[in-house]
Design an enzyme around this catalytic site. Sequence first.
Site, PDB file in Angstrom:
ATOM      1  N   CYS A 196       0.871  -1.199  -0.034  1.00 15.67           N
ATOM      2  CA  CYS A 196      -0.170   0.071  -0.061  1.00 15.67           C
ATOM      3  C   CYS A 196       0.939   1.223   0.019  1.00 15.67           C
ATOM      4  O   CYS A 196       1.763   1.397   0.635  1.00 15.67           O
ATOM      5  CB  CYS A 196      -1.014   0.119   1.082  1.00 15.67           C
ATOM      6  SG  CYS A 196      -2.071   1.497   1.324  1.00 15.67           S
ATOM      7  N   CYS A 216       0.438   2.814   3.750  1.00 22.84           N
ATOM      8  CA  CYS A 216       0.888   2.013   4.899  1.00 22.84           C
ATOM      9  C   CYS A 216       1.518   0.852   4.269  1.00 22.84           C
ATOM     10  O   CYS A 216       2.114   0.656   3.003  1.00 22.84           O
ATOM     11  CB  CYS A 216      -0.483   1.690   5.689  1.00 22.84           C
ATOM     12  SG  CYS A 216      -1.599   0.367   4.668  1.00 22.84           S
ATOM     13  N   CYS A 262      -4.647   0.004  -0.037  1.00 22.21           N
ATOM     14  CA  CYS A 262      -5.221  -1.179   0.689  1.00 22.21           C
ATOM     15  C   CYS A 262      -6.839  -0.924   0.611  1.00 22.21           C
ATOM     16  O   CYS A 262      -7.247   0.018   0.683  1.00 22.21           O
ATOM     17  CB  CYS A 262      -4.724  -1.402   1.969  1.00 22.21           C
ATOM     18  SG  CYS A 262      -4.935  -0.145   3.285  1.00 22.21           S
ATOM     19  N   HIS A 304      -7.533   2.474   2.692  1.00 17.93           N
ATOM     20  CA  HIS A 304      -7.104   3.737   1.945  1.00 17.93           C
ATOM     21  C   HIS A 304      -7.547   3.473   0.565  1.00 17.93           C
ATOM     22  O   HIS A 304      -7.514   4.857   0.186  1.00 17.93           O
ATOM     23  CB  HIS A 304      -5.457   3.396   2.025  1.00 17.93           C
ATOM     24  CG  HIS A 304      -4.775   3.913   3.300  1.00 17.93           C
ATOM     25  ND1 HIS A 304      -3.773   2.978   3.807  1.00 17.93           N
ATOM     26  CD2 HIS A 304      -5.131   4.554   4.165  1.00 17.93           C
ATOM     27  CE1 HIS A 304      -3.632   3.599   5.151  1.00 17.93           C
ATOM     28  NE2 HIS A 304      -4.348   4.341   5.263  1.00 17.93           N
ATOM     29  N   CYS A 328     -31.586 -21.176  -1.033  1.00 21.85           N
ATOM     30  CA  CYS A 328     -31.827 -21.883   0.455  1.00 21.85           C
ATOM     31  C   CYS A 328     -32.479 -21.005   1.221  1.00 21.85           C
ATOM     32  O   CYS A 328     -33.392 -21.433   2.006  1.00 21.85           O
ATOM     33  CB  CYS A 328     -30.322 -22.080   1.048  1.00 21.85           C
ATOM     34  SG  CYS A 328     -29.445 -20.650   0.976  1.00 21.85           S
ATOM     35  N   HIS A 363     -25.252 -19.579   3.577  1.00 24.24           N
ATOM     36  CA  HIS A 363     -26.247 -20.583   3.373  1.00 24.24           C
ATOM     37  C   HIS A 363     -27.343 -20.544   4.541  1.00 24.24           C
ATOM     38  O   HIS A 363     -26.914 -20.188   5.699  1.00 24.24           O
ATOM     39  CB  HIS A 363     -25.454 -21.982   3.311  1.00 24.24           C
ATOM     40  CG  HIS A 363     -26.532 -23.394   2.820  1.00 24.24           C
ATOM     41  ND1 HIS A 363     -27.285 -23.482   1.622  1.00 24.24           N
ATOM     42  CD2 HIS A 363     -26.911 -24.410   3.588  1.00 24.24           C
ATOM     43  CE1 HIS A 363     -27.841 -24.523   1.749  1.00 24.24           C
ATOM     44  NE2 HIS A 363     -27.732 -24.951   2.926  1.00 24.24           N
TER      45      HIS A 363
END
Length: 769
Positions: free
Chosen positions: A180, A183, A200, A213, A317, A729
Site C-alpha cells: 500500500c 501504509c 489497501c 485507503h 436456500c 447458506h
Amino acid sequence: MDLFRSNLCRVRIPEPTNRIYKHECCISFDTPRSEGGLFVDMNTFLAFGKDCVRWNYEKTGNSVYLLIKQTKKLVPEDRPSKKPTLLAIGVDGGFDNNEPKYEETHSIVILPDYVAFPFPSVELPEKVSLAVDAILMAEGAERKEQLAAWTTDKKQISAYAMNLQQIDNGVIVPPSGWKCSKCEKKENLWLNVTDGMILCGHRNWDISGGNNHAIEHYKETSYPLAVKLGTITADLEAADVFSYPEDDSVLDPLLAQHLAFFGIDFSSLQNTEMTTAERELDQNINFDWNRIQESGEELEPIFGPGYTGLVNLGNSCYMAATMQVVFSTCSFYSRYYMNQSLKTAFEMAPADPTVDFNKQLSRLAHGMLSDDNANAATSTNSDALEFFLHFLDQVERVNGGKPTMDPSRSFKFGIEERILCPSGKVTYNRRLDYILSLNISLHEANNKEEHEAFQKLKAREVSEGKVISSEEIVCPRVPLEACLASFSALEQIQEFYSTALKAKTTAKKTAGLTSFPDYLVLHMRKFLMEEGWVPKKLDVYIDVPDIIDINHMRSRGLQPGEELLPDGVPEGGVKSNKLLANEDIVSQLVSMGFNHLHCEKAAINTLNNGVEEAMNWLLSHMDDPDIDVPICQEAQHTEVVDQSKIDTLISFGFQEEIARKALKASGGDIEKATDWIFNDADASVSSDMDATTSSITPTLDDTGLPDGGGRYRLFGIVSHIGTSTQCGHYVVHVLKDGRWVIFKDNKVGASVNPPKDMGYSYFFERFDS
C-alpha cells in the site's frame, strides 16, 4: 381424421412472444419423466400431468394436446466404458457422469377419450404438425425464467470503463512485491486504474483486511475503478474489478489496455489473492457450518408427506428454509393444502394459472406436504427474513378483504410505543408487524469471564502468528430473556418536542405488544454495520428455551389518570406530536450521499432508533411518491382526503385503507390513484407497518388480529452460515410430530442436536392458538 377436423379450430401455432410450458405441469410437479408424461395444451401452451389434464379439458374445452414422454434408456451392465477423448463431462467423447439417459417420444392426444396419434406422421393435418414443430423448437417458459433468474445479478460492464481517462504520471507497476502506498499492508491491495495508485482495501470487522485507503483515495479523487492485485491472470474476466460510484463488482472490457498503460502484462501473472466471492466462500467454511448442518452426525433420512425437501437450483436456500417453516404452521397448512385441493385451486385460478399467486402456493403446498419434490431457483442469495416479510405481504395482498382466507394474519401483531414527556403527559404510537426484531445485549452475556479470557488468548496467539482452533473459540452466550427485555426497556429520546412544555426535551420511551399472534417470529439482529459500512456478523450464541412467556410484554394503551400530549405547532411550524429527526443520524446518512430531507424522514419514521434502521427504511422507501414532500407539508396534508373519491375507489373493489393511501400518494387524482394501486410495490395496507406513525392516537387498527395468552413453544429455527445475508447458506430445523427435523434444501433427516443457540430467526407457536 374427423376428430382433428372438429377440433382444428382450437389448435394454435405459437408466436415467438407466446410462453410455452413443456417441462413441468402448471398444477402439480409432473414432468415428461413422470408416469403418463406431460400434456401440452395446443391452444394455451400450458402443460399438465396425466391427473390434471382432464381438469383443464373440463374447464376450457381444449381437447388437443401434445404428449411428451421421456423414458429411461436401458444400459447393459456389461457395457465397456469408452475411453474419453475430450476434457469434458457428460458430453460425447468426454468423461461419463453416470447420469441416466432418456429417450423422448411425442404423440397427439385428443380428449376426452384420449385418442392418440403418433408424431411425426404424414397423416396429421399440416396445422397440427407446424404447431408441434414450433412447440418443440421453442425454449420452454420454465427454462427462460430460470435463465432470467441466473443472469439478473451477473457482473455488468461498468459505465466508467469505456471512456476512462488514465493519467500518464510515469507509474510502472511491477509484477510482484506490491504494498500500500500509504501504509505497509501487503495484502488486499487494489490498483486504481486511473492513476496507478496501489492502496489497501476495506478493514474487516475482525481487524483483518486493509485500512480503507483505497476507498479514501476514491473519495478524494473520484477516480472510479480499481482492480484487486493478485486476481489478475490471463483470464481477465475473473479479475476482481470494483466500481466505487456503482458500488459493485463490474466488468471492464478494456482491462487489458488499462493494465498495459501501467506496464502490466496480465498474461504472465498468477492468481495469488482470493476474489471477493472466493473470500466469502472461504469464510463460510467454519465451525458454525458444521454445528448448524450437524456435520458428522448420523442423520436418519426421513421421507413422506410433510418431509419433502426443496431442490436448490441456485442460491435458493433462503426460500427453502422459509417455506419449510411457514408451511409447518396450521394456518398455511389449512389454507393451501387441507382446505383446498389442487383441482379446486385450478378451477378458481384465471386462464393462466402460472400467474396466480394463490394457485401456485397451493401447488407448492401439495408438493411439499405430499411426496413430490419442488423446485425454486435464483442466482443470488437473499435474506431469509426479507423474503419472509415479502412473502407474507404478497399473501396478504392476494387475500385482501378476506380475513378468514388470509393465513398471514396468524403472524401479524400490534406494537405500541409509549412516550412519556417530563410534563407527565404521554403519547402513543402504534404499528403492525410480522416479526419482533431484537437487539442482542452482549453486556448480558452469562459467560463474560470465559469470553474475556479467550479474547486475551486470541490476541496473544495472533501476535505470535498462531491460528486459533475451532475448539478454542469462546463466543458470548446471551439469554433470550435479556434480548426480549431490551425491546421493552426504557429508552431516552433526545430532542423530543413537547407540546405541553412548548420546547425540545428528553422523553422516555417504552414498547410493548398490543396483541399476541398465533405464531411469533423473533429475529436476532446478528448483522451490524461498522465504520466504513463494513457488515459485521456477531459471533454470539443465544440461549433459547423451548417455552417462553411474554405476558409481561403486553401493552395496555392509555391508562386511567394518564393525559395525552395536546395538539400544537412549534415555532418551526412542524406538528408538535411529530418526533424531530436526530441530527447525528441525519448527518451520517447525508455523508453517504443521501438527500437531507430523505434522511430526516428516515430518522423520524424509525423513531431515531439508529443509523442502520434509518438506512434500511430509506433504501426501501426511495421510490415513494411523497418522498420529496417537505415534512411540514406532509403533516398538513395527511388527513385531507375526499371521502367521495375514497367511495369511488371502494366501488372499484379496493379496500378503504388502500384507497385512502393511494389518494394521498397521488394528490387526490382518482386515475393516478388507480395506477398507483396496480403498479406500486407498497400498495397494500401491510406496507404501513414500515412507517411508524408519531400521532398521539393509534392510526393502525389491530382489531380482529389473532390474540391470546403469552406462552409460546419453539417449533422452528432458521440458521444462517456466512458473513453476510447476501452470501452463505440457510438451514432450517422444524419440530414435527414431537421430534426435530433438519431441512437442508432437498435433504431431510431426523435432527440429533438442533442448534437452538445459533438461530438467525426463531419461530414460536402460541399454546392456545
